[in-house]
Design an enzyme around this catalytic site. Structure first.
Site, PDB file in Angstrom:
ATOM      1  N   ASP A   9       0.853  -1.195   0.000  1.00  0.00           N
ATOM      2  CA  ASP A   9       0.000   0.000   0.000  1.00  0.00           C
ATOM      3  C   ASP A   9       0.890   1.247   0.000  1.00  0.00           C
ATOM      4  O   ASP A   9       1.825   1.355   0.794  1.00  0.00           O
ATOM      5  CB  ASP A   9      -0.879  -0.018   1.259  1.00  0.00           C
ATOM      6  N   ASP A 107      -4.021   2.419  -4.984  1.00  0.00           N
ATOM      7  CA  ASP A 107      -2.662   2.409  -4.414  1.00  0.00           C
ATOM      8  C   ASP A 107      -2.336   1.153  -3.623  1.00  0.00           C
ATOM      9  O   ASP A 107      -1.386   1.154  -2.857  1.00  0.00           O
ATOM     10  CB  ASP A 107      -2.436   3.663  -3.554  1.00  0.00           C
ATOM     11  N   GLU A 108      -3.107   0.086  -3.789  1.00  0.00           N
ATOM     12  CA  GLU A 108      -2.771  -1.123  -3.024  1.00  0.00           C
ATOM     13  C   GLU A 108      -3.100  -2.389  -3.800  1.00  0.00           C
ATOM     14  O   GLU A 108      -3.973  -2.393  -4.672  1.00  0.00           O
ATOM     15  CB  GLU A 108      -3.502  -1.145  -1.676  1.00  0.00           C
TER      16      GLU A 108
HETATM   17  P1  TTP Z   1      -5.283   4.995   1.373  1.00  0.00           P
HETATM   18  O1  TTP Z   1      -4.255   3.976   1.013  1.00  0.00           O
HETATM   19  O2  TTP Z   1      -6.373   4.582   2.285  1.00  0.00           O
HETATM   20  O3  TTP Z   1      -4.577   6.240   2.068  1.00  0.00           O
HETATM   21  P2  TTP Z   1      -3.193   6.934   1.735  1.00  0.00           P
HETATM   22  O4  TTP Z   1      -2.423   6.198   0.716  1.00  0.00           O
HETATM   23  O5  TTP Z   1      -3.441   8.359   1.419  1.00  0.00           O
HETATM   24  O6  TTP Z   1      -2.428   6.885   3.134  1.00  0.00           O
HETATM   25  P3  TTP Z   1      -1.811   5.592   3.880  1.00  0.00           P
HETATM   26  O7  TTP Z   1      -2.070   4.410   3.013  1.00  0.00           O
HETATM   27  O8  TTP Z   1      -0.352   5.897   4.029  1.00  0.00           O
HETATM   28  O9  TTP Z   1      -2.508   5.529   5.178  1.00  0.00           O
HETATM   29  O10 TTP Z   1      -5.939   5.571   0.072  1.00  0.00           O
HETATM   30  C1  TTP Z   1      -5.223   5.753  -1.147  1.00  0.00           C
HETATM   31  C2  TTP Z   1      -5.693   7.008  -1.843  1.00  0.00           C
HETATM   32  O11 TTP Z   1      -7.081   6.926  -2.110  1.00  0.00           O
HETATM   33  C3  TTP Z   1      -5.506   8.260  -1.026  1.00  0.00           C
HETATM   34  O12 TTP Z   1      -4.223   8.842  -1.180  1.00  0.00           O
HETATM   35  C4  TTP Z   1      -6.607   9.143  -1.528  1.00  0.00           C
HETATM   36  C5  TTP Z   1      -7.701   8.197  -1.976  1.00  0.00           C
HETATM   37  N1  TTP Z   1      -8.776   8.163  -0.964  1.00  0.00           N
HETATM   38  C6  TTP Z   1      -9.873   9.013  -1.121  1.00  0.00           C
HETATM   39  O13 TTP Z   1      -9.946   9.742  -2.125  1.00  0.00           O
HETATM   40  N2  TTP Z   1     -10.848   9.004  -0.171  1.00  0.00           N
HETATM   41  C7  TTP Z   1     -10.794   8.217   0.937  1.00  0.00           C
HETATM   42  O14 TTP Z   1     -11.706   8.262   1.796  1.00  0.00           O
HETATM   43  C8  TTP Z   1      -9.677   7.349   1.106  1.00  0.00           C
HETATM   44  C9  TTP Z   1      -9.564   6.466   2.322  1.00  0.00           C
HETATM   45  C10 TTP Z   1      -8.684   7.350   0.133  1.00  0.00           C
HETATM   46 MG    MG Z   2      -2.163   4.120   0.836  1.00  0.00          MG
END
Ligand code: TTP
Ligand code: MG
Length: 405
Positions: A9, A107-108
């Site tokens: 991720d 992103d994962e």
């Molecule tokens: P995440 O992987 O949940 O969050 P992140 O990568 O920003 O942070 P981390 O993994 O380090 O905790 O989500 C990936 C992307 O998806 C995030 O950068 C933005 C988008 N996203 C939204 O647009 N709305 C949301 O509610 C969430 C959770 C994520």
């Molecule tokens: Mg992330």
């Protein structure tokens, strides 16, 4: 056999891309989402940099609330095209170690790397390879969990963010989970968490010790599933993307957009050779050839041509790809080129009067099989100095004869 499952991720993904592209934002609280309009804005936060999270700002929070918590933050609009491009590069790195990649979001992804051990080493070695590869391709950091199943891998990837790498030793799953809160488990939201609290269950360890019958009476069969998860048992397979059996293609993304015509031509030649080689290896010939062309502004166009006879020849594929390219290209900077073949016929159906593969193609296949595809490079793909030593070339390019000319 114990599986090796990875969950990867990206860290603060949208915000990290923005900080990468605007170095003056590194170390500052960055919030990506809606315009806060001095606290009166509508909409929600997409994500926040780790600096902004210290102020309590997080995904899905109303932007007005974020502004109250962090008025000094840098607020940026969502630039989806940019994040999608980074995402594509990340997934490309992942597909480099196994075909078994299951993307979960932008992103994962999960990867089953059980079969990659011989080539790349154990799960930890693969995790480092992915982190390094992603950093090299995108200048971004990723966090990875390595475990024997999906549940544990996903929990592990989240435990040491950002830039984390957490390994759950095989056999140590239940022990690993015991101190963690029940919310970490798949399917446990705030409501179920509340219900579990009333049973005196706070950690996963508490759940492991609970009488299954009691939980079943309370939650039905879901209670039993929950106990399985609490012990770290999860048999779900990683579901790889379907390999598109309807087309065979190859593409190349330039590190830096290119408008250098000889370079673009070389790329097309290389891609065409690759596609033709894969067709021959699969015993297929394609009737339709498609060119994919993406310019620096991320606009993507595809153009296809159907041949009068199906082909598996590198020459034919390149001729067609080049023709399609010349019709499209007007000197713009190019980000990505791709060539693919579709509408297959099996080689067994080769007509009586149709030609066998060109001797050059046959030789290329034999050399590629023996020494790997990279061993065989066309004269026009080599630099000048290499061209002065033709003995290094296992096969010379044949002079092209156009049919009917
Ligand atoms: P995440 O992987 O949940 O969050 P992140 O990568 O920003 O942070 P981390 O993994 O380090 O905790 O989500 C990936 C992307 O998806 C995030 O950068 C933005 C988008 N996203 C939204 O647009 N709305 C949301 O509610 C969430 C959770 C994520
Ligand atoms: Mg992330």
């Amino acid at each position: 056999m114990t599986r090796t499952i990875l969950h990867l991720d990206m860290d603060a993904f949208y915000a990290a891309v923005e900080q990468r592209d605007r170095p003056e934002l590194v170390g500052r609280p960055v919030i990506v989402g809606a315009d806060p309009r001095g606290g009166a804005g509508r909409g929600v936060v997409s994500t926040a940099s780790y600096e902004a999270r210290r102020f309590g700002v997080g995904s899905a929070m109303p932007i007005s609330k974020a502004y109250k918590l962090c008025p000094q933050g840098v607020y940026l609009p969502v630039d989806m095209a940019k994040y999608l491009q980074a995402s594509e590069q990340v997934m490309e790195v992942l597909r480099g170690v196994t075909d078994c990649v299951e993307p979960l979001s932008i992103d994962e992804a999960f990867l089953d790397v059980t079969g990659s051990r011989r080539l790349y080493g154990d799960g930890v070695a693969v995790a480092w390879r992915l982190k390094d590869g992603i950093r090299a391709a995108t200048r971004l950091t990723a966090s990875v969990g390595v475990a024997s199943n999906k549940l544990l891998a996903k929990i592990a990837s989240d435990l040491n963010k950002p830039d984390g790498l957490v390994v759950v030793p095989a056999g140590g799953e239940a022990e690993f989970l015991a101190p963690l809160g029940v919310r970490r488990l798949w399917g446990v939201g705030p409501k179920l968490e509340e219900q579990l609290f009333t049973l005196g269950v706070r950690t996963i360890g508490d759940l492991q010790r609970l009488d299954p019958g009691r939980l079943e009476r309370r939650l039905g069969s879901h209670g039993l599933d929950l106990i399985e998860l609490a012990h770290g048992r999860d048999e779900r397979p990683v579901v790889g993307e379907p390999t598109d059996a309807r087309s065979v293609g190859q593409e190349h993304t330039y590190d830096k957009d290119s408008s250098d015509l000889p370079r673009l031509r070389r790329t097309l030649l290389e891609l065409s050779d690759g596609v033709a080689r894969r067709l021959r290896a699969a015993g297929l010939r394609g009737r339709t050839l498609t060119l994919k062309y993406r310019d620096a502004s991320f606009q993507t166009v595809t153009r296809a041509e159907t041949l009068d006879a199906p082909t598996d020849s590198g020459e034919r594929v390149f001729e067609t790809a080049w023709r399609l390219f010349e019709r499209l290209h007007d000197g713009r900077s190019v980000r990505l080129l791709g060539v693919s073949a579709s509408h297959f016929e099996e080689r067994a159906q080769r007509g009586l009067f149709e030609p066998e593969p060109a001797p050059a193609d046959r030789l290329r296949d034999q050399v590629a099989e023996k020494f790997g595809a990279a061993a065989l490079v066309r004269a026009s793909l080599l630099g000048r100095s290499e061209r002065r030593h033709p003995e290094a070339l296992p096969a010379q390019r044949q002079k092209r004869r156009r049919p009917g000319s």
